[in-house]
Design a protein around this motif. Structure first.
Motif, PDB file in Angstrom:
ATOM      1  N   ALA A  19       7.967  -6.369   7.350  1.00 33.84           N
ATOM      2  CA  ALA A  19       7.694  -5.154   8.110  1.00 33.84           C
ATOM      3  C   ALA A  19       7.246  -4.028   7.185  1.00 33.84           C
ATOM      4  CB  ALA A  19       8.937  -4.746   8.895  1.00 33.84           C
ATOM      5  N   ALA A  20       7.900  -3.934   6.032  1.00 36.80           N
ATOM      6  CA  ALA A  20       7.515  -2.882   5.078  1.00 36.80           C
ATOM      7  C   ALA A  20       6.088  -3.107   4.588  1.00 36.80           C
ATOM      8  CB  ALA A  20       8.493  -2.871   3.901  1.00 36.80           C
ATOM      9  N   ARG A  21       5.742  -4.339   4.278  1.00 36.69           N
ATOM     10  CA  ARG A  21       4.393  -4.630   3.812  1.00 36.69           C
ATOM     11  C   ARG A  21       3.359  -4.286   4.866  1.00 36.69           C
ATOM     12  NH1 ARG A  21       1.517  -7.886   5.842  1.00 36.69           N
ATOM     13  NH2 ARG A  21       3.289  -8.940   6.799  1.00 36.69           N
ATOM     14  N   ALA A  22       3.603  -4.733   6.102  1.00 37.22           N
ATOM     15  CA  ALA A  22       2.637  -4.463   7.164  1.00 37.22           C
ATOM     16  C   ALA A  22       2.469  -2.967   7.374  1.00 37.22           C
ATOM     17  CB  ALA A  22       3.090  -5.141   8.456  1.00 37.22           C
ATOM     18  N   THR A  23       3.578  -2.251   7.366  1.00 34.54           N
ATOM     19  CA  THR A  23       3.499  -0.797   7.555  1.00 34.54           C
ATOM     20  C   THR A  23       2.713  -0.141   6.429  1.00 34.54           C
ATOM     21  OG1 THR A  23       5.630  -0.813   8.701  1.00 34.54           O
ATOM     22  CG2 THR A  23       4.859   1.290   7.827  1.00 34.54           C
ATOM     23  N   ARG A  24       2.992  -0.546   5.207  1.00 33.33           N
ATOM     24  CA  ARG A  24       2.291   0.027   4.070  1.00 33.33           C
ATOM     25  C   ARG A  24       0.791  -0.229   4.194  1.00 33.33           C
ATOM     26  NH1 ARG A  24       2.763  -3.373  -0.188  1.00 33.33           N
ATOM     27  NH2 ARG A  24       4.947  -3.595   0.470  1.00 33.33           N
ATOM     28  N   GLN A  25       0.444  -1.464   4.523  1.00 38.73           N
ATOM     29  CA  GLN A  25      -0.969  -1.800   4.661  1.00 38.73           C
ATOM     30  C   GLN A  25      -1.612  -1.018   5.798  1.00 38.73           C
ATOM     31  OE1 GLN A  25      -0.412  -6.015   5.102  1.00 38.73           O
ATOM     32  NE2 GLN A  25      -1.048  -6.432   2.992  1.00 38.73           N
ATOM     33  N   PHE A  26      -0.886  -0.891   6.888  1.00 33.96           N
ATOM     34  CA  PHE A  26      -1.441  -0.143   8.024  1.00 33.96           C
ATOM     35  C   PHE A  26      -1.711   1.303   7.632  1.00 33.96           C
ATOM     36  CE2 PHE A  26      -0.884   2.450  11.869  1.00 33.96           C
ATOM     37  CZ  PHE A  26      -1.856   1.891  12.674  1.00 33.96           C
ATOM     38  N   LEU A  27      -0.801   1.873   6.861  1.00 31.05           N
ATOM     39  CA  LEU A  27      -0.996   3.268   6.448  1.00 31.05           C
ATOM     40  C   LEU A  27      -2.152   3.397   5.464  1.00 31.05           C
ATOM     41  CD1 LEU A  27       2.667   4.548   6.219  1.00 31.05           C
ATOM     42  CD2 LEU A  27       0.932   5.019   7.960  1.00 31.05           C
ATOM     43  N   VAL A  28      -2.346   2.355   4.661  1.00 27.73           N
ATOM     44  CA  VAL A  28      -3.513   2.387   3.782  1.00 27.73           C
ATOM     45  C   VAL A  28      -4.796   2.423   4.611  1.00 27.73           C
ATOM     46  CG1 VAL A  28      -4.839   1.069   2.088  1.00 27.73           C
ATOM     47  CG2 VAL A  28      -2.366   1.268   1.850  1.00 27.73           C
ATOM     48  N   LEU A  29      -4.797   1.632   5.697  1.00 29.28           N
ATOM     49  CA  LEU A  29      -6.013   1.563   6.518  1.00 29.28           C
ATOM     50  C   LEU A  29      -6.194   2.804   7.372  1.00 29.28           C
ATOM     51  CD1 LEU A  29      -5.941  -2.151   7.729  1.00 29.28           C
ATOM     52  CD2 LEU A  29      -7.354  -1.146   5.939  1.00 29.28           C
ATOM     53  N   TYR A  30      -5.120   3.333   7.899  1.00 26.93           N
ATOM     54  CA  TYR A  30      -5.233   4.384   8.905  1.00 26.93           C
ATOM     55  C   TYR A  30      -4.591   5.705   8.506  1.00 26.93           C
ATOM     56  CZ  TYR A  30      -7.097   1.095  12.288  1.00 26.93           C
ATOM     57  OH  TYR A  30      -7.892   0.198  12.945  1.00 26.93           O
ATOM     58  N   GLY A  31      -3.962   5.757   7.339  1.00 24.36           N
ATOM     59  CA  GLY A  31      -3.327   6.995   6.934  1.00 24.36           C
ATOM     60  C   GLY A  31      -4.355   8.083   6.671  1.00 24.36           C
ATOM     61  N   ASP A  45       3.864  -8.040  -3.121  1.00 28.75           N
ATOM     62  CA  ASP A  45       4.889  -8.811  -3.805  1.00 28.75           C
ATOM     63  C   ASP A  45       6.131  -8.891  -2.933  1.00 28.75           C
ATOM     64  OD1 ASP A  45       6.263  -6.086  -5.686  1.00 28.75           O
ATOM     65  OD2 ASP A  45       4.918  -6.083  -3.972  1.00 28.75           O
ATOM     66  N   PHE A  46       6.150  -9.886  -2.053  1.00 31.68           N
ATOM     67  CA  PHE A  46       7.370 -10.072  -1.279  1.00 31.68           C
ATOM     68  C   PHE A  46       7.551 -11.556  -1.021  1.00 31.68           C
ATOM     69  CE2 PHE A  46       3.792  -8.879   1.224  1.00 31.68           C
ATOM     70  CZ  PHE A  46       3.702  -9.876   2.158  1.00 31.68           C
ATOM     71  N   ALA A  47       8.734 -11.859  -0.554  1.00 34.77           N
ATOM     72  CA  ALA A  47       9.070 -13.266  -0.396  1.00 34.77           C
ATOM     73  C   ALA A  47       8.069 -13.972   0.520  1.00 34.77           C
ATOM     74  CB  ALA A  47      10.478 -13.396   0.187  1.00 34.77           C
ATOM     75  N   LEU A  91      12.687 -17.378   7.928  1.00 30.42           N
ATOM     76  CA  LEU A  91      12.528 -15.965   8.284  1.00 30.42           C
ATOM     77  C   LEU A  91      13.870 -15.239   8.313  1.00 30.42           C
ATOM     78  CD1 LEU A  91       9.948 -14.517   8.756  1.00 30.42           C
ATOM     79  CD2 LEU A  91      10.262 -14.719  11.201  1.00 30.42           C
ATOM     80  N   SER A  92      14.443 -15.073   7.156  1.00 35.52           N
ATOM     81  CA  SER A  92      15.719 -14.365   7.063  1.00 35.52           C
ATOM     82  C   SER A  92      15.526 -12.882   7.366  1.00 35.52           C
ATOM     83  CB  SER A  92      16.278 -14.517   5.646  1.00 35.52           C
ATOM     84  OG  SER A  92      15.491 -13.761   4.741  1.00 35.52           O
ATOM     85  N   PRO A  93      16.618 -12.191   7.678  1.00 32.68           N
ATOM     86  CA  PRO A  93      16.516 -10.740   7.906  1.00 32.68           C
ATOM     87  C   PRO A  93      15.833 -10.009   6.764  1.00 32.68           C
ATOM     88  CG  PRO A  93      18.659 -11.519   8.586  1.00 32.68           C
ATOM     89  CD  PRO A  93      17.955 -12.703   7.961  1.00 32.68           C
ATOM     90  N   SER A  94      16.076 -10.441   5.541  1.00 24.97           N
ATOM     91  CA  SER A  94      15.426  -9.755   4.431  1.00 24.97           C
ATOM     92  C   SER A  94      13.933 -10.048   4.438  1.00 24.97           C
ATOM     93  CB  SER A  94      16.049 -10.195   3.108  1.00 24.97           C
ATOM     94  OG  SER A  94      15.365 -11.305   2.570  1.00 24.97           O
TER      95      SER A  94
END
Lengths: 238, 238
Positions: free
Chosen positions: B205-217, A231-233, B196-199
């Motif tokens: 970045a947060a989504r990608a990191t979360r997903q990466f940790l799901v795969l490789y955590g 859930d993100f923009a 592609l605003s800063p937010s």
DNA sequence: TCAGTACCGTACCGTACGTTACGGCTGCGG
DNA sequence: CCGCAGCCGTAACGTACGGTACGGTACTGA
């Protein structure tokens, strides 16, 4: 100048194909594709006329100008790639996985083809001149966007069947895209030599599918701490 | 013709910078970058001489020919981007996640910058002529490869700390790459307008990191049915 | 037979651009 | 003061290429 007028611009300026090219024109467009793909050849009006055994006058009559020719060439290749519709059989988890895997493999195959690389390079070079041809948009429509259009229904079906869990199908698709393509396309575009054998493609498609199901699968591990909450923009508006 | 000889070719033909450019030459290279970035300008030897207030004779003396100028420009920009080393503090899970997130955000920021887009377009257009400049290799080395070189140590640390589980760090990195970049880069290169605003970057970045940790955590869910087994053939050889 | 059409091959034109050459200016060592 | 090196500005040259014009050929229909 008639066909060119209908090709180079229309109501929306993207997907209008105008009149279908005649067989002779198709042969010319194939010759243009061959010139674009050939690394040691350049697509000029003269070289195309020589390669296709036609006169430059005919090229200008058929396609208007060089831009129209490029547009028609890209659209001609796009028309040839279309197909492989996803047939919606009753899908279980295995069937969904197999469909995703096949989809990923097909996409990697097209993506790594020299024709795709050459046309993407052409469109990117065209997009560099900010003035604004529409080659970039055409390739975009027949690239990622077309992939999304074909994959999204499958994802929706998977969600309806309780196999997938996501809020935004577009976001789910983009994640699948990233897992499938990774850095392969940009490296190919930059000239990196990648062999990418059929077995590589098969293995890569299987990996991407497996990872995607880990992220978005709903049939198992229903209580995972972070299994699916994209859930993100949205980025871009396509 | 001296600097050009050392720039355009060396022992490995990639990372040799030859002599450092003088301040005057740096200013010229910055002007070249400005011309490359500007959508409605074209980088010609004449336009650069005019924009940088130098003579064409000096351009040829400093850079040899147009190719040497482009090479020097790309290397100059690459030299400016270097930095932001990952400092290896003792990392827990939160620290690892924060590092990955920051890394992804930095990368997305650079990637979506108009300078990066313009230089990638330039290198891709250069790679189209199969003859073989080295612009593609230079951008490749300062793009995905550099990202991998900077990220891999962090991943290795995470594995040593028992936070990540993977066999091939290169494969793990490529998956992270895909999750971060997705279709953003190819769409930017093809001219798609993305704000592609800063937010957006932060959230992505947060989504990608979360997903990466799901795969490789590895710290949690140690018995997941398929949590981390990326054992498949490597694609390409970097 | 003859006008019309569509097309090929080629010569031609204008322009853009990479590359080279030349004249003029400045600063510096002798 | 002189010579010279470095650099700027600009003119000039050669080529490549987009676009146009023209002559020649084959086919069609009246």
């Amino acid at each position: 100048m008639d066909l060119a007028a209908t090709i180079s611009e229309g109501t929306n300026g993207v997907s209008d194909a105008g009149d279908d090219p005649t067989p002779r024109q198709k042969a010319v467009l194939d010759a243009a594709l061959a010139l674009i793909v050939d690394p040691k050849a350049a697509l000029t009006m003269s070289s195309l006329a020589r390669a296709a055994s036609c006169s430059k006058e005919s090229l200008y009559k058929w396609f208007g100008d060089r831009d129209g020719l490029l547009t028609a060439t890209v659209q001609w290749q796009a028309a040839k790639v279309r197909g492989m519709p996803v047939r919606r059989e009753e899908l279980g988890r295995d069937r969904l996985e197999a469909s995703l895997e096949r989809f990923a493999a097909d996409w990697l195959t097209v993506l790594s083809g020299e024709t795709s690389v050459a046309l993407n390079r052409l469109a990117i070079g065209d997009a560099a001149g900010g003035g604004g041809r529409n080659l970039g948009r055409i390739v975009l429509q027949n690239g990622p966007v077309a992939m999304g259009r074909r994959l999204t229904p499958l994802l929706e079906l998977g969600r309806e069947a309780g196999l997938l869990a996501f809020d935004d199908a577009g976001e789910a698709f983009r994640d699948f895209f990233g897992l499938v393509v990774r850095d392969v396309q940009i490296r190919l575009l930059l000239g990196d030599r990648i062999d990418l054998s059929p077995s590589d493609i098969r293995v890569g498609a299987a990996r991407a599918t497996r990872q995607f199901l880990v992220l978005y699968g709903a049939g198992q591990r229903p209580d995972g701490p972070q299994s699916a909450n994209p859930d993100f923009a949205s980025i871009g508006k396509e």
